[in-house]
Design an enzyme around this catalytic site. Structure first.
Site, PDB file in Angstrom:
ATOM      1  N   ASN A   1       0.881  -1.176   0.000  1.00  0.00           N
ATOM      2  CA  ASN A   1       0.000   0.000   0.000  1.00  0.00           C
ATOM      3  C   ASN A   1       0.917   1.223   0.000  1.00  0.00           C
ATOM      4  O   ASN A   1       1.515   1.557   1.012  1.00  0.00           O
ATOM      5  CB  ASN A   1      -0.883  -0.043   1.259  1.00  0.00           C
ATOM      6  CG  ASN A   1      -1.666   1.246   1.451  1.00  0.00           C
ATOM      7  OD1 ASN A   1      -1.782   2.063   0.536  1.00  0.00           O
ATOM      8  ND2 ASN A   1      -2.205   1.433   2.649  1.00  0.00           N
TER       9      ASN A   1
ATOM     10  N   LYS B   1       0.188   4.304  -0.276  1.00  0.00           N
ATOM     11  CA  LYS B   1      -0.386   5.533   0.296  1.00  0.00           C
ATOM     12  C   LYS B   1      -0.111   6.715  -0.643  1.00  0.00           C
ATOM     13  O   LYS B   1      -0.134   6.532  -1.858  1.00  0.00           O
ATOM     14  CB  LYS B   1       0.156   5.745   1.711  1.00  0.00           C
ATOM     15  CG  LYS B   1       0.016   4.477   2.554  1.00  0.00           C
ATOM     16  CD  LYS B   1       0.223   4.689   4.021  1.00  0.00           C
ATOM     17  CE  LYS B   1      -0.006   3.362   4.750  1.00  0.00           C
ATOM     18  NZ  LYS B   1       0.089   3.461   6.189  1.00  0.00           N
TER      19      LYS B   1
ATOM     20  N   HIS C   1      -9.443   1.461   5.124  1.00  0.00           N
ATOM     21  CA  HIS C   1      -8.139   1.575   5.792  1.00  0.00           C
ATOM     22  C   HIS C   1      -8.289   2.508   7.000  1.00  0.00           C
ATOM     23  O   HIS C   1      -9.055   3.477   6.935  1.00  0.00           O
ATOM     24  CB  HIS C   1      -7.096   2.118   4.814  1.00  0.00           C
ATOM     25  CG  HIS C   1      -5.706   2.072   5.368  1.00  0.00           C
ATOM     26  ND1 HIS C   1      -5.235   3.021   6.230  1.00  0.00           N
ATOM     27  CD2 HIS C   1      -4.721   1.157   5.214  1.00  0.00           C
ATOM     28  CE1 HIS C   1      -3.991   2.703   6.581  1.00  0.00           C
ATOM     29  NE2 HIS C   1      -3.658   1.579   5.984  1.00  0.00           N
TER      30      HIS C   1
ATOM     31  N   GLU D   1      -6.542   4.829   8.089  1.00  0.00           N
ATOM     32  CA  GLU D   1      -6.296   6.251   7.808  1.00  0.00           C
ATOM     33  C   GLU D   1      -7.541   6.899   7.221  1.00  0.00           C
ATOM     34  O   GLU D   1      -7.824   8.076   7.464  1.00  0.00           O
ATOM     35  CB  GLU D   1      -5.080   6.391   6.883  1.00  0.00           C
ATOM     36  CG  GLU D   1      -3.781   6.203   7.661  1.00  0.00           C
ATOM     37  CD  GLU D   1      -2.615   5.685   6.855  1.00  0.00           C
ATOM     38  OE1 GLU D   1      -2.639   5.760   5.612  1.00  0.00           O
ATOM     39  OE2 GLU D   1      -1.655   5.195   7.485  1.00  0.00           O
TER      40      GLU D   1
ATOM     41  N   GLU E   1      -5.569  -4.872  10.748  1.00  0.00           N
ATOM     42  CA  GLU E   1      -4.531  -3.865  10.945  1.00  0.00           C
ATOM     43  C   GLU E   1      -4.769  -3.115  12.249  1.00  0.00           C
ATOM     44  O   GLU E   1      -5.533  -2.142  12.273  1.00  0.00           O
ATOM     45  CB  GLU E   1      -4.534  -2.873   9.781  1.00  0.00           C
ATOM     46  CG  GLU E   1      -4.228  -3.489   8.437  1.00  0.00           C
ATOM     47  CD  GLU E   1      -3.574  -2.478   7.503  1.00  0.00           C
ATOM     48  OE1 GLU E   1      -2.474  -2.769   7.013  1.00  0.00           O
ATOM     49  OE2 GLU E   1      -4.137  -1.406   7.289  1.00  0.00           O
TER      50      GLU E   1
ATOM     51  N   GLY F   1       2.524   2.155  10.831  1.00  0.00           N
ATOM     52  CA  GLY F   1       3.500   3.229  10.668  1.00  0.00           C
ATOM     53  C   GLY F   1       4.222   3.608  11.953  1.00  0.00           C
ATOM     54  O   GLY F   1       4.886   4.639  12.024  1.00  0.00           O
TER      55      GLY F   1
ATOM     56  N   SER G   1       3.386  -2.182  10.426  1.00  0.00           N
ATOM     57  CA  SER G   1       4.836  -2.276  10.655  1.00  0.00           C
ATOM     58  C   SER G   1       5.440  -3.618  10.244  1.00  0.00           C
ATOM     59  O   SER G   1       6.351  -4.122  10.905  1.00  0.00           O
ATOM     60  CB  SER G   1       5.175  -1.958  12.114  1.00  0.00           C
ATOM     61  OG  SER G   1       4.830  -0.614  12.406  1.00  0.00           O
TER      62      SER G   1
HETATM   63  P1  PGA Z   1       2.900   0.240   7.657  1.00  0.00           P
HETATM   64  O1  PGA Z   1       1.428   0.495   7.059  1.00  0.00           O
HETATM   65  O2  PGA Z   1       3.381  -1.059   7.078  1.00  0.00           O
HETATM   66  O3  PGA Z   1       3.714   1.420   7.189  1.00  0.00           O
HETATM   67  O4  PGA Z   1       2.761   0.163   9.131  1.00  0.00           O
HETATM   68  C1  PGA Z   1       0.514  -0.556   6.908  1.00  0.00           C
HETATM   69  C2  PGA Z   1      -0.764  -0.044   6.309  1.00  0.00           C
HETATM   70  O5  PGA Z   1      -1.140   1.101   6.616  1.00  0.00           O
HETATM   71  O6  PGA Z   1      -1.442  -0.739   5.515  1.00  0.00           O
END
Ligand code: PGA
Length: 261
Positions: A12, A14, A101, A103, A173, A179, A219
């Site tokens: 992903n 982003k 997601h 976010e 998640e 992140g 992560s």
């Molecule tokens: P990350 O993000 O691997 O940077 O923690 C995962 C995601 O948001 O799908």
């Protein structure tokens, strides 16, 4: 019993990578993939602007990477300035879309019922959906993880029929692991995945729940991917930061059991 579900490794990106940067990434990743055997399914959710070029790039070269999007609007079309419709994504070459997601849930206030509308529209248009669910740190501390997962799962997938459910990939998640560099303990991940499968089984029957691919995200890095993928109910990974470099993304792909490079 050996796992019959396919392993699905998805990146992903982003809001990272221009068209040029996307092409550079693929040009580095493709030869690495070609050298390997027994590869899992590899998906990449790129920014809207890069979908067409990335999808054409892999199609022309026969590279086994599926290109998708990170969001879409639930309407078929209409006066929704700045939004994008499922059929536009499909035409551009997207074959899947990430929906719900965290976010989007937190920064853009997407609710379960909103995510549900998007899921239905995506499937209607012929686009597979990766539906994300996960608890916040606060919710985990309050012992509400299972309650939140159940609510998000059933709310986001409400009213789907069997054929639609078969098109769904779930991504667990935990919000606190995204992140942050704080990866969830493998035992916590496995138990959340088992719980999600149990709730799915109660709602839609065991057969559907057992076939559902459940990814973990938060992560994921080359050094923890193997342990996560070794869990019986972790069928894949959804990777943010570590999917931005073709080398680290490839290392994660190579962590899938059975890959020979
Ligand atoms: P990350 O993000 O691997 O940077 O923690 C995962 C995601 O948001 O799908």
């Amino acid at each position: 019993m050996p796992r019959t579900r396919p392993t699905l490794i998805a990146g992903n990106w982003k809001m990272y990578k221009t068209i040029e940067e996307s092409k550079e990434f693929l040009a580095t990743l493709a030869p690495l993939l070609e050298k390997s055997q027994g590869l899992p399914l590899v998906y990449l959710a790129v920014p809207f602007t890069a979908i067409y070029v990335a999808a054409e790039w892999v199609k022309e070269r026969g590279v086994a990477v599926v290109i998708g999007a990170q969001n879409m609007n639930e309407a078929q079309e209409g006066s929704f300035t700045g939004e994008i419709a499922a059929r536009m994504l499909l035409e551009a070459g997207a074959r899947f879309v990430i929906l719900g997601h965290s976010e989007r849930r937190h920064l853009f206030q997407e609710s379960n019922s909103w995510v549900n509308k998007k899921v239905k529209r995506a499937l209607q248009a012929g686009i597979q959906a990766i539906v994300c669910i996960g608890e916040t740190l606060q919710e985990r501390k309050e012992g509400r993880t299972e309650e939140v997962l159940k609510e998000q799962l059933l709310g986001s997938l409400e009213g789907l029929v069997k054929e639609e459910l078969e098109q769904i990939v779930l991504a667990y998640e935990p919000v606190w692991a995204i992140g942050t560099g704080k990866v969830a303990q493998v035992e916590e991940v496995e138990s959340a995945h088992l719980f999600i499968r149990k709730v799915g089984g109660e709602q839609w029957g065991k057969k559907i729940a057992n076939q559902m691919v459940i990814q973990y995200g938060g992560s994921v890095k080359p050094d923890n991917a193997k342990e996560l993928l070794a869990q019986p109910d972790v069928d894949g990974l959804l990777i943010g930061g570590a999917s931005l470099s073709p080398e680290s993304f490839m290392k994660i792909i190579q962590s899938t059991p059975g890959v020979v490079s």
